[in-house]
Design an enzyme around this catalytic site. Structure first.
Site, PDB file in Angstrom:
ATOM      1  N   ASN A  91      32.456-169.473 -56.224  1.00  0.00           N
ATOM      2  CA  ASN A  91      33.351-168.999 -57.263  1.00  0.00           C
ATOM      3  C   ASN A  91      33.763-167.721 -57.373  1.00  0.00           C
ATOM      4  OD1 ASN A  91      34.342-171.441 -58.278  1.00  0.00           O
ATOM      5  ND2 ASN A  91      33.416-171.348 -60.129  1.00  0.00           N
ATOM      6  N   GLN A 106      21.104-159.589 -68.333  1.00  0.00           N
ATOM      7  CA  GLN A 106      21.951-160.183 -68.926  1.00  0.00           C
ATOM      8  C   GLN A 106      22.137-159.604 -70.620  1.00  0.00           C
ATOM      9  OE1 GLN A 106      23.416-163.303 -67.469  1.00  0.00           O
ATOM     10  NE2 GLN A 106      25.054-163.022 -68.982  1.00  0.00           N
ATOM     11  N   GLY A 120      26.872-171.911 -66.596  1.00  0.00           N
ATOM     12  CA  GLY A 120      26.671-172.042 -65.162  1.00  0.00           C
ATOM     13  C   GLY A 120      26.213-170.789 -64.367  1.00  0.00           C
ATOM     14  N   ASP A 121      25.617-171.087 -63.187  1.00  0.00           N
ATOM     15  CA  ASP A 121      25.053-169.845 -62.480  1.00  0.00           C
ATOM     16  C   ASP A 121      25.299-170.666 -60.792  1.00  0.00           C
ATOM     17  OD1 ASP A 121      24.343-166.958 -62.561  1.00  0.00           O
ATOM     18  OD2 ASP A 121      22.779-167.963 -61.298  1.00  0.00           O
ATOM     19  N   LYS A 139      24.323-156.466 -69.640  1.00  0.00           N
ATOM     20  CA  LYS A 139      25.643-157.038 -69.590  1.00  0.00           C
ATOM     21  C   LYS A 139      26.355-157.529 -70.762  1.00  0.00           C
ATOM     22  CE  LYS A 139      25.809-159.496 -65.892  1.00  0.00           C
ATOM     23  NZ  LYS A 139      25.725-160.803 -64.987  1.00  0.00           N
ATOM     24  N   THR A 186      34.453-164.251 -63.453  1.00  0.00           N
ATOM     25  CA  THR A 186      33.483-163.156 -63.110  1.00  0.00           C
ATOM     26  C   THR A 186      34.289-162.518 -61.934  1.00  0.00           C
ATOM     27  OG1 THR A 186      31.721-164.718 -63.530  1.00  0.00           O
ATOM     28  CG2 THR A 186      31.184-163.011 -61.954  1.00  0.00           C
ATOM     29  N   SER A 243      33.059-166.883 -71.221  1.00  0.00           N
ATOM     30  CA  SER A 243      32.216-167.677 -71.743  1.00  0.00           C
ATOM     31  C   SER A 243      32.200-167.382 -73.367  1.00  0.00           C
ATOM     32  CB  SER A 243      30.894-167.698 -71.580  1.00  0.00           C
ATOM     33  OG  SER A 243      30.663-168.332 -70.118  1.00  0.00           O
ATOM     34  N   LYS A 276      18.463-166.490 -69.798  1.00  0.00           N
ATOM     35  CA  LYS A 276      18.962-167.057 -68.568  1.00  0.00           C
ATOM     36  C   LYS A 276      17.937-168.433 -68.281  1.00  0.00           C
ATOM     37  CE  LYS A 276      21.612-166.001 -65.106  1.00  0.00           C
ATOM     38  NZ  LYS A 276      22.974-165.888 -65.041  1.00  0.00           N
TER      39      LYS A 276
END
Length: 449
Positions: A244, A114, A168-169, A117, A213, A381, A129
């Site tokens: 999703n 992350q 979220g994840d 990214k 995403t 986000s 995370k």
């Protein structure tokens, strides 16, 4: 796997020793370090003051107990995690995952990925995370609410819009974010909209966040193909997963003229040679929270279902692994290459094993790593955070336009960086170096902290 520069080998050895029993984190760290030899050869200052060692070490790791009461009035115990990996570019930013497989090593690998990214997005956000080994499958809404509230009772002390902004994840959607936001608001006695992203539109969420995403992954693939003078028109595409990311990657691929012939869930996959009916998939997965096997009956028998097995056996031009880490191995990659795949993009986080990545690159398949291809979610986000900060709400079209611009810029950064460092077309190296340089420059400017 590529060789690691001898100057970086001691760093990798330290990472492996310090983080024993965390194979996913080892894999993520190795993959980044394999790309950095060219950087430190050209810019030796990046190996000063243990900079790379500091980037590989999280700033903070939090593990906590989450007690909750189920519908049978029994007390259940789960474990919660938050790894705040790097805040050089901004507040920690990264999702929360609820899944039985969650442990500190997985959260650490996700936080490490992350960090780079988020740097690639060009937005002012650091990397983090979180999650829990709680399994929301089969739980009632009340059980999920009680769990989320208990989880937030501990997590709330470690987050804030200028500190750490979760989203979220896997296993955490708008329902779970709503329950957690409500408890955060109650505990802190203020409406701090920017503390969580992925919120509902009614209380500060962003349009296009749910789609971001998957849309972003498709935008990246389109840019890769355009670089080669190609487009998606008429191309066969397979997508693992049906959550999703997968659903909205399919939606955008279809809008670009591609044809989705297969998608999956954890139990198996469906093949529809006439093209997957995305409305049916949404009905099953978003409406009923059902299994993808139901698709065949609803399609009137025009498709077939394979229980277990590998979706990667289905011939395609484009493959989008959008389910979970290490779902596509070397054998799967070999099959895809033999069947003529020309592009692979990671919609999930690290879904391809190192052997698979190596085989794709050897075969000159266009390969987009997750830290670049699936950055659209965290980018949107960050756009949600912008809207919250300005007390604004953008249209879907405006948000999608900004997302498209960000993904186009990420592709350009990865492509140009790979060229600059003598590895044209190597999006893995390009993404790793471009993300690393942005984080490293910020850390160097702040001194040894």
């Amino acid at each position: 796997m590529n060789a690691i520069d001898e100057k970086l080998q001691p760093i990798l050895s330290t990472v492996l020793h310090r983080n024993a029993g965390e194979p996913e984190f080892h894999q993520a760290a190795r993959e980044v370090l394999e790309s950095l030899g060219r950087v430190i050869t050209r810019n030796p200052e990046y190996s000063d003051e243990a900079l790379i060692e500091r980037i590989c070490e999280p700033e903070r790791q939090i593990i906590f107990r989450v007690p909750w009461i189920d519908d049978k009035d029994q007390v259940q115990i789960n474990r919660g995690f938050r790894v705040q990996f790097n805040s050089a570019l901004g507040p920690y930013k990264g999702g929360i995952r609820f899944h039985p497989s969650v442990n500190v090593g997985i959260i650490k690998f996700l936080g490490f990925e992350q960090t780079f990214k988020n740097a690639l997005t060009g937005m002012p956000i650091g990397g983090g995370k979180g999650g829990s080994d709680f399994d929301p499958k089969g739980k009632s809404d009340r059980e999920i609410m009680r769990f989320c509230q208990s989880f937030m009772i501990e997590l709330h002390r470690h987050i804030g819009e200028y500190v750490d902004v979760p989203a979220g994840d896997i296993g955490v959607g708008a329902r779970e974010i709503g329950y957690m936001f409500g408890m955060y608001k109650r505990l802190n006695n203020r409406f701090e909209a920017g503390v969580l992203t992925g919120k509902g539109l009614a209380y500060g969420g962003s349009r296009a966040r749910k789609e971001a995403t998957g849309f972003g992954t498709a935008f990246f693939v389109r840019s890769m193909l355009a670089q080669q003078g190609k487009d998606m028109e008429g191309m066969r595409c397979i997508v693992s997963g049906s959550g999703n990311v997968a659903i909205y990657a399919m939606e955008k691929v279809l809008s670009f003229g591609g044809k989705i012939v297969a998608c999956s869930d954890s139990a198996g996959y469906v093949v529809d040679e006439d093209g997957i009916d995305l409305d049916l998939v949404k009905q099953i997965k978003e409406g009923k929270r059902g299994r993808i096997s139901e698709y065949v009956e609803l399609r009137g028998g025009k498709a077939h279902y394979v229980a277990g097995g590998q979706i990667w056996d289905v011939p395609c031009d484009i493959a989008l692994p959008c389910a979970t880490q290490n779902e596509l191995n070397g054998s799967d990659a070999k099959t895809l290459v033999e069947n003529g795949v020309i592009a692979v993009a990671e919609g999930a986080n690290m879904p391809c094993t190192p052997e698979a990545v190596h085989l794709f690159q050897q075969a000159k398949v266009l390969f987009a790593p997750g830290k670049a291809a699936n950055a659209g979610g965290v980018a949107t986000s960050a756009l949600e955070m912008q809207q919250n900060a300005s007390r604004d709400s953008w249209t879907f079209a405006k948000t999608e336009s900004k997302l498209e611009e960000i993904m186009t810029n990420i592709h350009a950064a990865c492509h140009e960086t790979a060229d600059e460092y003598g590895a044209p077309g190597d999006y893995v190296l390009g993404a790793n170096i471009a993300g690393f340089v942005r984080v490293a420059d910020a850390m160097r400017a702040m001194g040894v902290i």
